[in-house]
Write a protein that holds these residues in place. Structure first.
Motif, PDB file in Angstrom:
ATOM      1  N   GLY A  88       0.807  -1.209   0.000  1.00 16.70           N
ATOM      2  CA  GLY A  88       0.000   0.000   0.000  1.00 16.70           C
ATOM      3  C   GLY A  88       0.839   1.257   0.000  1.00 16.70           C
ATOM      4  N   SER A  89       0.126   2.397   0.002  1.00 16.66           N
ATOM      5  CA  SER A  89       0.832   3.675   0.112  1.00 16.66           C
ATOM      6  C   SER A  89      -0.016   4.617   0.955  1.00 16.66           C
ATOM      7  N   LEU A  90       0.635   5.678   1.414  1.00 15.76           N
ATOM      8  CA  LEU A  90      -0.049   6.655   2.274  1.00 15.76           C
ATOM      9  C   LEU A  90      -0.022   8.020   1.629  1.00 15.76           C
ATOM     10  N   GLU A 128       3.081   3.226  10.062  1.00 12.29           N
ATOM     11  CA  GLU A 128       4.354   3.939   9.956  1.00 12.29           C
ATOM     12  C   GLU A 128       4.666   4.606  11.290  1.00 12.29           C
ATOM     13  N   PRO A 129       5.198   3.832  12.267  1.00 12.51           N
ATOM     14  CA  PRO A 129       5.397   4.397  13.601  1.00 12.51           C
ATOM     15  C   PRO A 129       6.276   5.646  13.598  1.00 12.51           C
ATOM     16  N   GLU A 130       7.263   5.701  12.725  1.00  6.05           N
ATOM     17  CA  GLU A 130       8.163   6.862  12.754  1.00  6.05           C
ATOM     18  C   GLU A 130       7.449   8.136  12.294  1.00  6.05           C
ATOM     19  N   LEU A 131       6.497   7.998  11.385  1.00  7.28           N
ATOM     20  CA  LEU A 131       5.765   9.194  10.948  1.00  7.28           C
ATOM     21  C   LEU A 131       4.823   9.669  12.050  1.00  7.28           C
ATOM     22  N   LEU A 230      10.720   3.658   6.624  1.00  7.05           N
ATOM     23  CA  LEU A 230       9.333   3.740   6.143  1.00  7.05           C
ATOM     24  C   LEU A 230       9.015   2.400   5.500  1.00  7.05           C
ATOM     25  N   ASN A 231       7.792   1.969   5.659  1.00  4.79           N
ATOM     26  CA  ASN A 231       7.417   0.632   5.171  1.00  4.79           C
ATOM     27  C   ASN A 231       6.751   0.637   3.807  1.00  4.79           C
ATOM     28  N   ARG A 232       6.421   1.813   3.315  1.00  2.00           N
ATOM     29  CA  ARG A 232       5.681   1.920   2.050  1.00  2.00           C
ATOM     30  C   ARG A 232       5.851   3.339   1.506  1.00  2.00           C
ATOM     31  N   ALA A 246       9.666   7.137  -1.898  1.00  3.34           N
ATOM     32  CA  ALA A 246       9.506   5.690  -2.100  1.00  3.34           C
ATOM     33  C   ALA A 246      10.676   4.974  -1.438  1.00  3.34           C
ATOM     34  N   PRO A 247      10.406   4.237  -0.345  1.00  4.88           N
ATOM     35  CA  PRO A 247      11.502   3.550   0.353  1.00  4.88           C
ATOM     36  C   PRO A 247      11.883   2.263  -0.365  1.00  4.88           C
ATOM     37  N   LYS A 248      13.130   2.167  -0.789  1.00  8.14           N
ATOM     38  CA  LYS A 248      13.625   0.918  -1.372  1.00  8.14           C
ATOM     39  C   LYS A 248      14.302   0.132  -0.241  1.00  8.14           C
ATOM     40  N   GLN A 249      15.093  -0.893  -0.577  1.00  7.89           N
ATOM     41  CA  GLN A 249      15.681  -1.699   0.496  1.00  7.89           C
ATOM     42  C   GLN A 249      16.833  -0.951   1.189  1.00  7.89           C
ATOM     43  N   ASN A 250      17.159  -1.377   2.396  1.00  2.00           N
ATOM     44  CA  ASN A 250      18.339  -0.900   3.130  1.00  2.00           C
ATOM     45  C   ASN A 250      18.399   0.618   3.263  1.00  2.00           C
ATOM     46  N   HIS A 251      17.290   1.226   3.610  1.00  4.94           N
ATOM     47  CA  HIS A 251      17.239   2.673   3.887  1.00  4.94           C
ATOM     48  C   HIS A 251      17.597   3.540   2.688  1.00  4.94           C
ATOM     49  N   HIS A 252      17.378   3.012   1.501  1.00  3.97           N
ATOM     50  CA  HIS A 252      17.526   3.836   0.309  1.00  3.97           C
ATOM     51  C   HIS A 252      16.132   4.381  -0.070  1.00  3.97           C
ATOM     52  N   PHE A 253      16.114   5.624  -0.509  1.00  4.14           N
ATOM     53  CA  PHE A 253      14.829   6.284  -0.810  1.00  4.14           C
ATOM     54  C   PHE A 253      14.923   7.006  -2.149  1.00  4.14           C
TER      55      PHE A 253
END
Ligand SMILES: Cc1cc2nc3c(=O)[nH]c(=O)nc-3n(C[C@H](O)[C@H](O)[C@H](O)COP(=O)(O)OP(=O)(O)OC[C@H]3O[C@@H](n4cnc5c(N)ncnc54)[C@H](O)[C@@H]3O)c2cc1C
Length: 358
Positions: A88-90, A128-131, A230-232, A246-253
């Motif tokens: 999903g997305s937010l 998204e707990p961090e948001l 971020l999860n999504r 858009a969060p990709k793997q390993n904290h890449h955005f």
């Protein structure tokens, strides 16, 4: 059959993958195998039929939803893993911009409750707990549970590896064009049983009239942010600079993207970089310490209605106008093309005005 494909960007590679199972495929591309000049390389590769439906037709939304189903089958055929997610997305807005979010929600074409839902801060804390923990909390939120994304650069690499392993002849750094019912490259004419033209903006001068192909400029950032999880994908509704992260793997955005009616292909401007950076910092303060890996600009190939098209002229099939929806629509576009080649177009969904016979 002998298939000649022009363009090894997104559509060219996926078409080659599907055709190589039954046919002998030759790919011509002006660039090297990394395709760093293609729209495919720059993209965020979000698969967002509902979020995009605010500005697209109902048909395009349905094509995007079918593509969502087809992506896993395509990825299964690859020799290398590709990050693919359907979490999903937010869509977020700050208090003062809540009107923008309400307006966006009004224009969504999906079904409320299934395709999108309004959520509160408690649900945000689960997703998204961090948001939810940011000092300026988001009170106006939409959750689109079926949207997805993938890692485009992993995909391009995996396709290169798989196609070469399958014996596809890959002529890199070989600009080509369609001449009548042949391909012209290296000062020679090449004969094929079918020719598929997937050159994106490189086919600008060969688009059948009255259609006109233009480039629409987009600027994006790639960040490495170890302090952000971020999860999504997240979109921020903002009156001046709507952005997505858009969060990709390993904290890449991937953070993007501007959309400017210009074919200017110069490097990104300070204004665009500031807008993208300040917007993503406003969403999550952890981006303050992020490394900027890349700031880049590129052009999206678009037709006048911003919707894609397939033209068929005897042996030649042209696929173009994927605009900002190349990843969203690629599986369906390729499915249609393969069905035309193999003669089973009646077995798959029909989309009005997508295919034009010349
Ligand atoms: C900033 C940005 C963000 C985007 N984000 C998304 C997104 O989140 N989701 C989404 O669905 N879409 C997104 N897109 C759109 C997507 O990238 C494009 O729609 C898609 O890449 C178009 O695919 P294509 O194969 O037609 O063209 P391309 O991917 O551009 O490939 C064209 C290929 O043709 C080759 N070529 C050109 N001329 C010649 C020639 N004369 N001879 C031989 N080869 C030639 C090029 O080298 C290239 O490899 C984005 C695009 C941009 C620019």
């Amino acid at each position: 059959m002998r298939m000649g494909i022009l363009g090894a960007g997104l559509i060219g590679r996926l078409t080659a993958l599907q055709l190589s199972a039954e046919h002998q495929v030759t790919l011509f591309d002006a660039d090297d195998e990394r395709a760093t000049q293609s729209a495919a390389y720059l993209a965020a590769a979000m698969l967002a039929p509902i979020a995009e439906s605010v500005e697209t037709s109902h048909t395009l939304m349905q094509m995007g939803q079918r593509s969502q189903q087809l992506w896993p089958q395509l990825l299964e055929q690859l020799d290398e893993p590709v990050f693919f997610q359907q979490a999903g997305s937010l869509i977020l807005a700050f208090e003062q911009d809540s009107g923008n979010l309400q307006d966006f929600a009004r224009h969504l074409k999906g079904v409320e409750g299934d395709d999108f839902m309004r959520i509160d801060a408690m649900r945000l804390a689960e997703l998204e707990p961090e948001l939810a923990a940011q000092s300026k909390p988001f009170k106006h939120l939409l959750y689109l549970p079926n949207e997805g994304q993938l890692d485009n650069r992993q995909l391009l690499k995996a396709l290169e590896i798989t196609l070469k392993a399958r014996g596809v002849v890959w002529l890199a750094q070989t600009p080509a064009e369609v001449r009548g019912q042949q391909i012209r490259a290296n000062n020679q004419l090449h004969d094929f049983d079918r020719i598929i033209d997937c050159r994106g903006l490189g086919a600008k001068t060969q688009i059948p009239s009255p259609s006109r192909l233009r480039g629409v400029r987009g600027e994006v950032l790639r960040l490495y942010a170890p302090e952000v999880t971020l999860n999504r994908p997240v979109r921020l509704m903002h009156p001046r600079y709507p952005i997505y992260i858009a969060p990709k793997q390993n904290h890449h955005f991937v953070v993007g993207a501007t959309q400017i009616e210009s074919e200017d292909s110069r490097e990104p401007t300070v204004r665009s970089a500031l807008e993208l950076l300040s917007a993503c910092f406003s969403v999550h303060k952890g981006f303050a310490e992020a490394e900027i890996l890349q700031i880049a600009s590129g052009l999206r190939p678009a037709l006048s209605d911003n919707e894609p098209k397939i033209w068929v002229n005897d042996k030649v099939i042209q696929i173009n106008g994927l605009f900002r929806h190349g990843y969203l629509l690629a599986p369906v576009m390729v499915e249609q093309c393969v069905a035309l080649v193999n003669g089973h177009a009646n077995d798959i969904p029909h989309y009005p005005d997508l295919i034009e016979s010349l």
